[in-house]
Design a protein around this motif. Structure first.
Motif, PDB file in Angstrom:
ATOM      1  N   SER A  44       0.946  -1.065  -0.100  1.00 28.78           N
ATOM      2  CA  SER A  44       0.003  -0.070   0.315  1.00 28.78           C
ATOM      3  C   SER A  44       0.898   1.229  -0.053  1.00 28.78           C
ATOM      4  CB  SER A  44      -0.834  -0.013   1.197  1.00 28.78           C
ATOM      5  OG  SER A  44      -1.665   1.216   1.379  1.00 28.78           O
TER       6      SER A  44
ATOM      7  N   SER B 297      -0.391   3.843   2.581  1.00 26.60           N
ATOM      8  CA  SER B 297       0.105   3.603   4.070  1.00 26.60           C
ATOM      9  C   SER B 297       1.546   3.652   4.233  1.00 26.60           C
ATOM     10  CB  SER B 297      -0.396   1.989   4.238  1.00 26.60           C
ATOM     11  OG  SER B 297      -1.723   1.900   4.270  1.00 26.60           O
ATOM     12  N   TYR B 298       2.368   3.361   3.169  1.00 27.15           N
ATOM     13  CA  TYR B 298       3.859   3.430   3.506  1.00 27.15           C
ATOM     14  C   TYR B 298       4.119   4.909   3.580  1.00 27.15           C
ATOM     15  CZ  TYR B 298       8.690   2.994   2.524  1.00 27.15           C
ATOM     16  OH  TYR B 298      10.212   2.978   2.659  1.00 27.15           O
TER      17      TYR B 298
ATOM     18  N   TRP C 103       2.304   7.333   4.454  1.00 27.99           N
ATOM     19  CA  TRP C 103       1.645   7.945   5.842  1.00 27.99           C
ATOM     20  C   TRP C 103       2.566   7.361   7.037  1.00 27.99           C
ATOM     21  CZ3 TRP C 103      -1.241  11.606   7.453  1.00 27.99           C
ATOM     22  CH2 TRP C 103      -1.950  11.505   8.612  1.00 27.99           C
ATOM     23  N   ARG C 104       2.924   6.037   6.942  1.00 29.35           N
ATOM     24  CA  ARG C 104       3.792   5.496   8.051  1.00 29.35           C
ATOM     25  C   ARG C 104       5.161   5.932   8.230  1.00 29.35           C
ATOM     26  NH1 ARG C 104       3.379   0.812   6.305  1.00 29.35           N
ATOM     27  NH2 ARG C 104       5.389   0.295   6.128  1.00 29.35           N
ATOM     28  N   VAL C 105       5.909   5.833   6.875  1.00 31.88           N
ATOM     29  CA  VAL C 105       7.298   5.825   6.795  1.00 31.88           C
ATOM     30  C   VAL C 105       7.785   7.224   6.617  1.00 31.88           C
ATOM     31  CG1 VAL C 105       9.591   5.394   5.912  1.00 31.88           C
ATOM     32  CG2 VAL C 105       7.656   3.459   6.283  1.00 31.88           C
TER      33      VAL C 105
ATOM     34  N   ARG D 100       5.781  10.082   6.380  1.00 35.69           N
ATOM     35  CA  ARG D 100       4.915  11.180   7.395  1.00 35.69           C
ATOM     36  C   ARG D 100       4.985  10.922   8.664  1.00 35.69           C
ATOM     37  NH1 ARG D 100       1.992  15.486   5.231  1.00 35.69           N
ATOM     38  NH2 ARG D 100       2.298  16.046   7.551  1.00 35.69           N
ATOM     39  N   ALA D 101       5.761   9.825   8.959  1.00 37.18           N
ATOM     40  CA  ALA D 101       5.716   9.477  10.755  1.00 37.18           C
ATOM     41  C   ALA D 101       4.395   9.293  11.266  1.00 37.18           C
ATOM     42  CB  ALA D 101       6.541  10.540  11.273  1.00 37.18           C
ATOM     43  N   ASN D 102       3.376   8.591  10.624  1.00 39.53           N
ATOM     44  CA  ASN D 102       2.019   8.171  11.150  1.00 39.53           C
ATOM     45  C   ASN D 102       1.167   9.617  11.380  1.00 39.53           C
ATOM     46  OD1 ASN D 102       2.176   5.343  11.470  1.00 39.53           O
ATOM     47  ND2 ASN D 102       3.435   5.660  12.908  1.00 39.53           N
ATOM     48  N   GLY D 103       1.491  10.476  10.410  1.00 40.54           N
ATOM     49  CA  GLY D 103       0.846  11.835  10.515  1.00 40.54           C
ATOM     50  C   GLY D 103       1.251  12.893  11.692  1.00 40.54           C
ATOM     51  N   THR D 104       1.980  12.406  12.679  1.00 45.14           N
ATOM     52  CA  THR D 104       2.394  13.302  13.516  1.00 45.14           C
ATOM     53  C   THR D 104       3.370  14.399  13.066  1.00 45.14           C
ATOM     54  OG1 THR D 104       4.234  12.050  14.243  1.00 45.14           O
ATOM     55  CG2 THR D 104       2.178  11.325  15.294  1.00 45.14           C
TER      56      THR D 104
ATOM     57  N   SER E 266       6.210  15.194   9.470  1.00 43.13           N
ATOM     58  CA  SER E 266       6.878  14.598   8.513  1.00 43.13           C
ATOM     59  C   SER E 266       8.362  14.382   8.883  1.00 43.13           C
ATOM     60  CB  SER E 266       6.686  15.266   7.526  1.00 43.13           C
ATOM     61  OG  SER E 266       7.630  14.780   6.166  1.00 43.13           O
TER      62      SER E 266
END
Length: 80
Positions: free
Chosen positions: A56, A59-60, A62-64, A66-70, A72
Motif C-alpha cells: 500500500s 500507507s507506506y 503515511w507510516r514511513v 509522514r511518521a504516522n501523520g504526527t 513529517s
C-alpha cells in the motif's frame, strides 16, 4: 521548485497516482490523485524504492515518510 523534469512512476493506490525521485537532490516527489504534488527533501533512495514495492503506497507514505501523520520525517513543500 519545479517537477517538469521528474520521471514519475504510476502506482496502484487509492490516494497516490505517481511517485518520482531525484537522486541528485534526494528529493521524493508524490503526485496525489487530487492533483496536488508534494516534494520531500533529503529522502534516502531506499525509501523511494521501498515505496514502489509497498503493498500500500499510501500507507507506506503515511507510516514511513509522514511518521504516522504526527510530523513529517522529511522537510516537504506543496509544489502544486
Amino acid at each position: 521548485m519545479d517537477d517538469s523534469n521528474v520521471s514519475y512512476t504510476a502506482v496502484s493506490s487509492s490516494n497516490v497516482s505517481a511517485v518520482g525521485y531525484d537522486t541528485a537532490f534526494k528529493r521524493l516527489w508524490v503526485k496525489f490523485k487530487s492533483g496536488d504534488v508534494y516534494a520531500y527533501e533529503s529522502v534516502p533512495s531506499h525509501v523511494y524504492l521501498d515505496m514502489l514495492r509497498a503493498a500500500s503506497v499510501g500507507s507506506y507514505l503515511w507510516r514511513v515518510v509522514r511518521a504516522n501523520g504526527t510530523d513529517s520525517l522529511y522537510a516537504y513543500a506543496k509544489v502544486r
